[in-house]
Design an enzyme around this catalytic site. Structure first.
Site, PDB file in Angstrom:
ATOM      1  N   GLY A  12       0.814  -1.214   0.000  1.00  0.00           N
ATOM      2  CA  GLY A  12       0.000   0.000   0.000  1.00  0.00           C
ATOM      3  C   GLY A  12       0.843   1.258   0.000  1.00  0.00           C
ATOM      4  N   ASP A  13       0.174   2.388  -0.178  1.00  0.00           N
ATOM      5  CA  ASP A  13       0.809   3.711  -0.157  1.00  0.00           C
ATOM      6  C   ASP A  13       1.908   3.869  -1.207  1.00  0.00           C
ATOM      7  OD1 ASP A  13      -0.829   4.254   2.030  1.00  0.00           O
ATOM      8  OD2 ASP A  13       0.651   3.485   3.448  1.00  0.00           O
ATOM      9  N   GLY A  15       1.523   5.345  -4.016  1.00  0.00           N
ATOM     10  CA  GLY A  15       1.321   6.561  -4.815  1.00  0.00           C
ATOM     11  C   GLY A  15       0.227   6.362  -5.857  1.00  0.00           C
ATOM     12  N   LYS A  16      -0.720   5.468  -5.530  1.00  0.00           N
ATOM     13  CA  LYS A  16      -1.817   5.182  -6.466  1.00  0.00           C
ATOM     14  C   LYS A  16      -2.640   6.436  -6.756  1.00  0.00           C
ATOM     15  CE  LYS A  16      -3.254   2.081  -3.520  1.00  0.00           C
ATOM     16  NZ  LYS A  16      -2.139   1.992  -2.572  1.00  0.00           N
ATOM     17  N   GLY A  40      -5.950   5.726   2.107  1.00  0.00           N
ATOM     18  CA  GLY A  40      -5.659   7.157   2.158  1.00  0.00           C
ATOM     19  C   GLY A  40      -4.862   7.483   0.913  1.00  0.00           C
ATOM     20  N   HIS A  41      -5.514   8.060  -0.077  1.00  0.00           N
ATOM     21  CA  HIS A  41      -4.854   8.354  -1.351  1.00  0.00           C
ATOM     22  C   HIS A  41      -4.626   9.860  -1.460  1.00  0.00           C
ATOM     23  CE1 HIS A  41      -6.580   4.372  -3.160  1.00  0.00           C
ATOM     24  NE2 HIS A  41      -5.842   4.190  -2.089  1.00  0.00           N
ATOM     25  N   THR A  42      -3.360  10.230  -1.528  1.00  0.00           N
ATOM     26  CA  THR A  42      -3.005  11.654  -1.495  1.00  0.00           C
ATOM     27  C   THR A  42      -2.815  12.216  -2.898  1.00  0.00           C
ATOM     28  OG1 THR A  42      -1.751  11.049   0.467  1.00  0.00           O
ATOM     29  CG2 THR A  42      -1.404  13.280  -0.391  1.00  0.00           C
ATOM     30  N   THR A 129      -6.305  -0.358  10.692  1.00  0.00           N
ATOM     31  CA  THR A 129      -6.576   1.077  10.754  1.00  0.00           C
ATOM     32  C   THR A 129      -7.712   1.376  11.737  1.00  0.00           C
ATOM     33  OG1 THR A 129      -8.119   0.888   8.919  1.00  0.00           O
ATOM     34  CG2 THR A 129      -5.834   1.465   8.361  1.00  0.00           C
ATOM     35  N   ARG A 143     -22.989 -13.528   5.179  1.00  0.00           N
ATOM     36  CA  ARG A 143     -24.353 -13.187   4.735  1.00  0.00           C
ATOM     37  C   ARG A 143     -25.179 -12.538   5.833  1.00  0.00           C
ATOM     38  NH1 ARG A 143     -24.736 -19.124   2.469  1.00  0.00           N
ATOM     39  NH2 ARG A 143     -23.553 -19.294   4.395  1.00  0.00           N
ATOM     40  N   GLN A 224      -5.081  -0.193  -1.093  1.00  0.00           N
ATOM     41  CA  GLN A 224      -4.099  -1.072  -0.438  1.00  0.00           C
ATOM     42  C   GLN A 224      -3.101  -1.601  -1.486  1.00  0.00           C
ATOM     43  OE1 GLN A 224      -7.700  -1.814   0.597  1.00  0.00           O
ATOM     44  NE2 GLN A 224      -7.215  -0.075   1.860  1.00  0.00           N
ATOM     45  N   THR A 300      -3.986   7.898   6.504  1.00  0.00           N
ATOM     46  CA  THR A 300      -5.249   7.671   7.206  1.00  0.00           C
ATOM     47  C   THR A 300      -5.064   7.767   8.716  1.00  0.00           C
ATOM     48  OG1 THR A 300      -6.162   6.335   5.438  1.00  0.00           O
ATOM     49  CG2 THR A 300      -7.074   5.929   7.607  1.00  0.00           C
ATOM     50  N   PRO A 304       3.796   6.172  11.632  1.00  0.00           N
ATOM     51  CA  PRO A 304       5.009   6.129  10.804  1.00  0.00           C
ATOM     52  C   PRO A 304       5.023   4.847   9.981  1.00  0.00           C
ATOM     53  CG  PRO A 304       5.542   6.047  13.164  1.00  0.00           C
ATOM     54  CD  PRO A 304       4.062   6.147  13.068  1.00  0.00           C
TER      55      PRO A 304
HETATM   56  P1  GDP Z   1      -1.577   5.713  -2.102  1.00  0.00           P
HETATM   57  O1  GDP Z   1      -2.294   5.238  -0.893  1.00  0.00           O
HETATM   58  O2  GDP Z   1      -0.996   4.596  -2.906  1.00  0.00           O
HETATM   59  O3  GDP Z   1      -2.375   6.657  -2.952  1.00  0.00           O
HETATM   60  O4  GDP Z   1      -0.316   6.551  -1.563  1.00  0.00           O
HETATM   61  P2  GDP Z   1      -0.331   7.625  -0.354  1.00  0.00           P
HETATM   62  O5  GDP Z   1      -1.013   8.844  -0.829  1.00  0.00           O
HETATM   63  O6  GDP Z   1      -0.807   7.003   0.887  1.00  0.00           O
HETATM   64  O7  GDP Z   1       1.219   7.840  -0.153  1.00  0.00           O
HETATM   65  C1  GDP Z   1       2.034   8.291  -1.190  1.00  0.00           C
HETATM   66  C2  GDP Z   1       2.675   9.631  -0.765  1.00  0.00           C
HETATM   67  O8  GDP Z   1       3.738   9.946  -1.648  1.00  0.00           O
HETATM   68  C3  GDP Z   1       1.717  10.809  -0.861  1.00  0.00           C
HETATM   69  O9  GDP Z   1       2.061  11.738   0.117  1.00  0.00           O
HETATM   70  C4  GDP Z   1       1.992  11.367  -2.256  1.00  0.00           C
HETATM   71  O10 GDP Z   1       1.683  12.755  -2.372  1.00  0.00           O
HETATM   72  C5  GDP Z   1       3.465  11.143  -2.349  1.00  0.00           C
HETATM   73  N1  GDP Z   1       3.977  10.924  -3.721  1.00  0.00           N
HETATM   74  C6  GDP Z   1       3.415  10.233  -4.739  1.00  0.00           C
HETATM   75  N2  GDP Z   1       4.262  10.171  -5.779  1.00  0.00           N
HETATM   76  C7  GDP Z   1       5.381  10.828  -5.409  1.00  0.00           C
HETATM   77  C8  GDP Z   1       6.646  11.069  -6.028  1.00  0.00           C
HETATM   78  O11 GDP Z   1       6.917  10.658  -7.141  1.00  0.00           O
HETATM   79  N3  GDP Z   1       7.571  11.775  -5.305  1.00  0.00           N
HETATM   80  C9  GDP Z   1       7.328  12.240  -4.050  1.00  0.00           C
HETATM   81  N4  GDP Z   1       8.275  12.913  -3.419  1.00  0.00           N
HETATM   82  N5  GDP Z   1       6.144  12.028  -3.425  1.00  0.00           N
HETATM   83  C10 GDP Z   1       5.200  11.312  -4.094  1.00  0.00           C
HETATM   84  P1  IMO Z   2      -3.855   2.660   0.706  1.00  0.00           P
HETATM   85  O1  IMO Z   2      -5.033   2.443  -0.219  1.00  0.00           O
HETATM   86  C1  IMO Z   2      -1.209   0.889   3.686  1.00  0.00           C
HETATM   87  C2  IMO Z   2      -2.990  -2.037   6.406  1.00  0.00           C
HETATM   88  C3  IMO Z   2      -3.097  -1.679   7.874  1.00  0.00           C
HETATM   89  C4  IMO Z   2      -2.926  -3.053   8.491  1.00  0.00           C
HETATM   90  C5  IMO Z   2      -3.664  -3.965   7.521  1.00  0.00           C
HETATM   91  C6  IMO Z   2      -5.091  -4.298   7.950  1.00  0.00           C
HETATM   92  O2  IMO Z   2      -3.706   4.042   1.188  1.00  0.00           O
HETATM   93  O3  IMO Z   2      -2.602   2.094   0.094  1.00  0.00           O
HETATM   94  P2  IMO Z   2      -7.359  -2.888   7.895  1.00  0.00           P
HETATM   95  O4  IMO Z   2      -7.739  -1.626   8.609  1.00  0.00           O
HETATM   96  O5  IMO Z   2      -7.458  -2.811   6.414  1.00  0.00           O
HETATM   97  O6  IMO Z   2      -8.065  -4.093   8.440  1.00  0.00           O
HETATM   98  O7  IMO Z   2      -5.798  -3.109   8.275  1.00  0.00           O
HETATM   99  O8  IMO Z   2      -3.689  -3.264   6.289  1.00  0.00           O
HETATM  100  N1  IMO Z   2      -3.612  -1.071   5.463  1.00  0.00           N
HETATM  101  C7  IMO Z   2      -2.918  -0.244   4.690  1.00  0.00           C
HETATM  102  N2  IMO Z   2      -1.587  -0.025   4.600  1.00  0.00           N
HETATM  103  N3  IMO Z   2      -2.050   1.530   2.865  1.00  0.00           N
HETATM  104  C8  IMO Z   2      -3.386   1.294   2.908  1.00  0.00           C
HETATM  105  O9  IMO Z   2      -4.243   1.801   2.005  1.00  0.00           O
HETATM  106  C9  IMO Z   2      -3.875   0.404   3.879  1.00  0.00           C
HETATM  107  N4  IMO Z   2      -5.119  -0.020   4.235  1.00  0.00           N
HETATM  108  C10 IMO Z   2      -4.935  -0.934   5.190  1.00  0.00           C
HETATM  109  O10 IMO Z   2      -2.084  -0.785   8.251  1.00  0.00           O
HETATM  110  O11 IMO Z   2      -1.568  -3.419   8.484  1.00  0.00           O
HETATM  111 MG    MG Z   3      -2.239   5.476   1.191  1.00  0.00          MG
END
Ligand code: GDP
Ligand code: IMO
Ligand code: MG
Length: 429
Positions: A12-13, A15-16, A40-42, A129, A143, A224, A300, A304
């Protein structure tokens, strides 16, 4: 005619949200297919930061149609809050958000059970979360869930709520030693939510398939990442949905034959939030440095994120089970100035070399990564939008990943903003 799917290849995270936002410009519809407000998509536009939890990241382009599919679990209070917050920032989704009738609802007892179960597990906790995701999907499979249509049809909702709450209150009180939840309080709150949500509800399966037939360009937004998939991830340290590309078919009612490209988002290094194995984790100063420079704190929960080297074993597995047709590498700029760079190409466990991603948690926990070492680069890549302008060693790093995964790198992101991107291919035509 084109359908492009965006899927996280790690934990996850990746940069989707950023990539979806960039590709939305050339799309007509953007659809979320699984997960809930654990995501949490930023997206950063002109120095304003938007964090999307349930609403597709495409919403930041006014007038694009946004779908929350049947595979998503919806906490109505979180959804309403997100709609209102976007409105306060000038984004009004009242005419372009569509919610599936079949999506399941997260109830207050799902949140209570999620939190109670985590605190009872103590050190063995998953590190969820705390948004009620697991219990809501559990009810769906058992169900015993509440779908959007049941919520809107108040009478059916009353019956399901009554039955479920009796059972949950027994558990909360007798097993978890916690207070009971109040039926009337939940009923009144949720009936009010139902009124707010009703105008958005539609048959999204028909909508997306009709759009496909008309040749509209469709973008599918995963939440995720692959290693958090309920079937294919590092179980039990996973989320409760199918996060892989196949999840889009069930989560939207869109057949596999209607998806043309599957783009895996690969962060240039690896992160993980919550508990669970992470073979290439850096527990040293370098890991801390990447965390700080990359702003690796949960979008979200603010927790850290653990950081480490790129894991080629996990990525090869991810490429296979997602059927990736291309890769988007993000956060390349965070590696500026770090040298040497390492990429795991195998794991060593009990004297044996493992090249295929293992499913045994003990192996993942205790194995030692076998690294390929690459030279880093000192020049900044931040904001570069032309591949040829990247430092030679950054190009070599990208080429190495491409070769390792046997999949073409089609997008490279070099910063948070929309224009900090290198597009090597046009997808949505
Ligand atoms: P997601 O959950 O996959 O959408 O990713 P998140 O938004 O949780 O985390 C990705 C973080 O990296 C966010 O703060 C984005 O703004 C940032 N981000 C995405 N692409 C880039 C990149 O190419 N460079 C930098 N420095 N930040 C990026
Ligand atoms: P995005 O879409 C990173 C992780 C949680 C935990 C596990 C189970 O922003 O990439 P849950 O609340 O889903 O039952 O937690 O999954 N987790 C994520 N980690 N990015 C996410 O979403 C996540 N959504 C859940 O931290 O380890
Ligand atoms: Mg995220």
């Amino acid at each position: 005619m084109s359908t492009v799917l965006i899927v996280g290849t790690q934990w996850g995270d990746e940069g989707k949200g950023k990539v979806v936002d960039v590709l939305t410009e050339q799309s007509d519809i953007v659809a979320r297919y699984q997960g809930g407000n654990n995501a949490g998509h930023t997206v950063v536009i002109n120095n304003t930061k938007y964090i999307l939890h349930l609403i597709p990241s495409g919403a930041l382009h006014k007038s694009k149609k946004c779908i929350i599919g049947n595979g998503v679990v919806i906490d109505p209070s979180a959804l309403i809050e997100e709609i209102d917050e976007l409105k306060s920032k000038g984004i009004d989704v009242s005419n372009n958000l569509y919610i599936s009738k079949n999506a399941h609802i997260i109830m207050p007892y799902h949140v209570a059970l999620d939190k109670a179960s985590e605190s009872k597990k103590g050190d063995g906790k998953i590190g969820t979360t705390g948004r009620g995701i697991g219990p809501s999907y559990s009810d769906k499979i058992a169900r015993a869930g509440v779908r959007v249509i049941e919520l809107i049809n108040g009478e059916t909702f009353k019956h399901i709520l009554k039955n479920n709450l009796d059972k949950v209150n027994f558990l909360l009180e007798n097993y978890y030693g916690q207070g009971k939840l109040d039926y009337i309080e939940i009923l009144e709150k949720y009936l009010a939510y139902a009124k707010r949500i009703a105008p958005f509800v539609t048959d999204t399966v028909k909508m997306i398939n009709d759009a496909y037939d008309k040749g509209e360009r469709i973008l599918l937004e995963g939440a995720q990442g692959t290693l958090l998939d309920i079937d294919h991830g590092t179980y039990p340290f996973v989320t409760s949905s199918n996060t892989i590309s196949a999840g889009a078919c069930t989560g939207l009612g869109l057949a596999p034959t209607k998806i043309n490209s599957i783009i895996g988002i690969v962060k240039a290094y690896t992160t993980r939030v919550g508990s669970g194995p992470f073979p290439t984790e850096l527990k040293d100063e370098l890991g801390h440095q990447i965390q700080q420079k990359g702003g690796e704190f949960g979008a979200t929960t603010g927790r850290p994120r653990r950081c480490g080297w790129l894991d080629g074993v996990a990525l090869r597995y991810s490429a296979t089970i997602n059927g990736l047709t291309g890769i988007a590498i993000t956060k390349l700029d965070i590696l500026d100035g770090i040298s040497p760079l390492k990429i795991a190409v195998a794991y060593k466990y009990n004297g044996s070399i493992i090249e295929t991603f293992p499913h045994e948690i003990e192996i993942l926990q205790d194995c030692e990564p076998v690294y390929e070492t690459l030279e880093g680069w000192n020049d900044t890549t931040s904001g570069i939008d032309d591949y040829n302008k990247l430092p030679k060693n950054a190009q070599m790093y990208i080429k190495y990943i491409e070769k390792l995964l046997g999949t073409e790198v089609q997008i490279i992101s070099t910063g948070q903003k929309r224009d900090q991107i290198i597009k090597l291919k046009d997808f949505l035509k």
